[in-house]
Enzyme design. Structure first.
Site, PDB file in Angstrom:
ATOM      1  N   LYS A  96       0.756  -1.116  -0.008  1.00 20.26           N
ATOM      2  CA  LYS A  96       0.034  -0.010  -0.001  1.00 20.26           C
ATOM      3  C   LYS A  96       0.827   1.386  -0.148  1.00 20.26           C
ATOM      4  O   LYS A  96       1.890   1.092   0.574  1.00 20.26           O
ATOM      5  CB  LYS A  96      -0.890   0.007   1.206  1.00 20.26           C
ATOM      6  CG  LYS A  96      -2.192   0.702   0.808  1.00 20.26           C
ATOM      7  CD  LYS A  96      -3.240  -0.131   0.088  1.00 20.26           C
ATOM      8  CE  LYS A  96      -4.675   0.630   0.083  1.00 20.26           C
ATOM      9  NZ  LYS A  96      -5.599  -0.508  -0.490  1.00 20.26           N
ATOM     10  N   GLY A 193     -25.473   1.813   3.368  1.00 19.27           N
ATOM     11  CA  GLY A 193     -24.510   2.175   2.160  1.00 19.27           C
ATOM     12  C   GLY A 193     -25.221   2.045   0.857  1.00 19.27           C
ATOM     13  O   GLY A 193     -25.068   0.488   0.565  1.00 19.27           O
ATOM     14  N   LEU A 194     -25.280   2.939  -0.033  1.00 20.81           N
ATOM     15  CA  LEU A 194     -25.827   2.820  -1.257  1.00 20.81           C
ATOM     16  C   LEU A 194     -24.785   3.333  -2.222  1.00 20.81           C
ATOM     17  O   LEU A 194     -25.365   4.241  -3.044  1.00 20.81           O
ATOM     18  CB  LEU A 194     -27.287   3.097  -1.522  1.00 20.81           C
ATOM     19  CG  LEU A 194     -28.333   2.222  -0.779  1.00 20.81           C
ATOM     20  CD1 LEU A 194     -29.675   3.012  -0.750  1.00 20.81           C
ATOM     21  CD2 LEU A 194     -28.505   1.067  -1.312  1.00 20.81           C
ATOM     22  N   GLY A 195     -23.836   3.352  -2.130  1.00 21.30           N
ATOM     23  CA  GLY A 195     -22.779   3.905  -3.164  1.00 21.30           C
ATOM     24  C   GLY A 195     -22.603   2.892  -4.103  1.00 21.30           C
ATOM     25  O   GLY A 195     -23.578   2.277  -4.495  1.00 21.30           O
ATOM     26  N   HIS A 196     -21.651   3.118  -5.137  1.00 23.73           N
ATOM     27  CA  HIS A 196     -21.465   2.561  -6.286  1.00 23.73           C
ATOM     28  C   HIS A 196     -21.643   0.754  -5.978  1.00 23.73           C
ATOM     29  O   HIS A 196     -22.454   0.313  -6.557  1.00 23.73           O
ATOM     30  CB  HIS A 196     -20.113   2.577  -6.705  1.00 23.73           C
ATOM     31  CG  HIS A 196     -19.677   3.852  -7.540  1.00 23.73           C
ATOM     32  ND1 HIS A 196     -20.456   4.446  -8.249  1.00 23.73           N
ATOM     33  CD2 HIS A 196     -19.008   4.990  -7.077  1.00 23.73           C
ATOM     34  CE1 HIS A 196     -20.244   5.719  -8.648  1.00 23.73           C
ATOM     35  NE2 HIS A 196     -19.346   6.036  -7.860  1.00 23.73           N
ATOM     36  N   VAL A 197     -21.081   0.209  -4.945  1.00 26.06           N
ATOM     37  CA  VAL A 197     -21.073  -1.132  -4.776  1.00 26.06           C
ATOM     38  C   VAL A 197     -22.360  -1.520  -3.887  1.00 26.06           C
ATOM     39  O   VAL A 197     -23.127  -2.288  -4.385  1.00 26.06           O
ATOM     40  CB  VAL A 197     -19.732  -1.749  -3.661  1.00 26.06           C
ATOM     41  CG1 VAL A 197     -20.093  -3.095  -3.467  1.00 26.06           C
ATOM     42  CG2 VAL A 197     -18.336  -1.443  -4.671  1.00 26.06           C
ATOM     43  N   GLY A 198     -22.879  -0.624  -2.981  1.00 27.07           N
ATOM     44  CA  GLY A 198     -23.911  -0.941  -2.398  1.00 27.07           C
ATOM     45  C   GLY A 198     -25.182  -0.880  -3.258  1.00 27.07           C
ATOM     46  O   GLY A 198     -26.137  -1.982  -3.110  1.00 27.07           O
TER      47      GLY A 198
END
Length: 357
Positions: A96, A193-198
């Site tokens: 990282k 959570g309803l972001g891109h993935v959610g």
């Protein structure tokens, strides 16, 4: 288990004077530091383990309260990437990087040029990619100086569909193991959570007949889920309390903590968020409560599989096979957890360590 993207806990915080001792005790291979007086760039590359292959991990470009916080972030995430790659049998190690974002003015492009030279100096031991605060144009600049970049504009660079597919397969594995159901029809999933993935996950679940309860800080995202997917909406401080079959954390980490763990009314925790366990012992507490935990760094490995595929030139059909195999990897963890009466988090860590030792 150390929730591998969340290495610091009450007993293992990296303090100002012991991060090298921490590196020794946790199997780190390299820690690299770069400062560029001309631009003011300060960057860190942490390489945890390269037994399985070169270390792949994203580059963060965010503000930190101090340098030690940046070192800690790089180290905990590098170790997490080792575990994640090992858990899904990728020929990669874990690394990282962090570019410390200044509070004042700076030349972003020049920072990325210098960072690209820094990556190239390591001769392929570390492969960089997108992470918090970096964008595809940044990666394109970095790639002007090094071939060791896994995220580029010329690729279809959004890992969200791959991550969501992996989360879906993980939920299917957990439901089959815990509830004895091969179908998700009628299974109640509470998504935080309803972001891109959610949101992609919610759509997949809806298409397979699941019942959805959702929460997000964005009213627009919630309204869209209600309108398009027939979801029920609750507030963000109530979503983890919803009686459901599956609680799917897809937002911030540390959602499984001393306060929330007693409020859970679910039989399965399976979601996209990193760092779901606030501390190691919360994995034990879930196990003691009879809640099946789909270990975060295994279930959300689809994004890493996607990023790795661009660097390794993996055929499309092979990518999907690797993502779908998350079902098998988790089922193995669930079975060993039941046989040995140990938390899934501990089993997953042990399996990864076996591959990395």
């Amino acid at each position: 288990m150390i929730s591998v993207d969340n290495i610091s806990n009450t007993n293992q915080i990296i303090t100002d004077d012991d991060f090298l001792d921490y590196a020794l005790s946790h199997g780190f291979g390299d820690l690299h530091f770069k400062v560029d007086p001309a631009t003011g760039m300060k960057a860190i590359i942490a390489i945890h383990n390269t037994k399985l292959g070169p270390a792949l991990g994203g580059c963060r470009f965010i503000e930190y309260p101090n340098t030690y916080a940046a070192i800690q972030d790089a180290m905990r995430l590098a170790r997490g990437m080792s575990f994640k790659a090992a858990s899904v049998n990728l020929p990669l190690g874990g690394g990282k990087s962090v570019i410390i974002k200044p509070k004042g003015s700076f030349d972003r492009a020049q920072y990325m040029h210098q960072f690209g030279r820094f990556v190239n100096e390591l001769n392929g031991r570390y492969i960089t990619a997108l992470d918090s605060g970096t964008e595809l144009p940044d990666m394109d600049i970095i790639a002007e100086h090094t071939p060791y970049v896994a995220s580029l504009s010329k690729y279809d660079g959004d890992p969200s569909p791959s991550t969501a597919r992996g989360i879906l397969r993980g939920i299917q594995a957990a439901v089959a193991f815990k509830l004895g159901k091969e179908s998700l029809n009628g299974v109640h999933v509470a998504i935080q959570g309803l972001g891109h993935v959610g949101f992609l996950l919610a759509r997949h679940l809806h298409e397979l007949g699941a019942t959805l309860t959702v929460a997000d800080v964005s009213p627009a995202a919630v309204e869209r889920a209600v309108t398009e997917l027939g979801a029920k909406a609750v507030s963000t401080d109530q979503i983890h309390k919803v009686p459901c079959d599956v609680f799917a954390p897809c937002a911030l980490g540390a959602i499984i903590n001393d306060i929330t763990i007693s409020q859970l009314q679910t039989t399965i925790v399976a979601g996209a968020a990193n760092n779901q366990l606030a501390h190691t012992y919360h994995g034990n507490k879930l196990h003691d409560k009879g809640i099946l935990f789909a270990v975060d760094y295994v279930i959300n490995a689809g994004g890493l599989i996607f990023a790795a595929s661009k660097y390794l030139h993996t055929p499309e059909e092979k990518i999907n096979e690797q993502i779908d195999a998350i079902y098998t990897h988790l089922t193995e963890i669930f079975a060993r957890s039941a046989q040995e009466n140990l938390p899934t988090s501990e089993i997953a860590d042990n399996l990864a360590k076996e591959k990395l030792s």
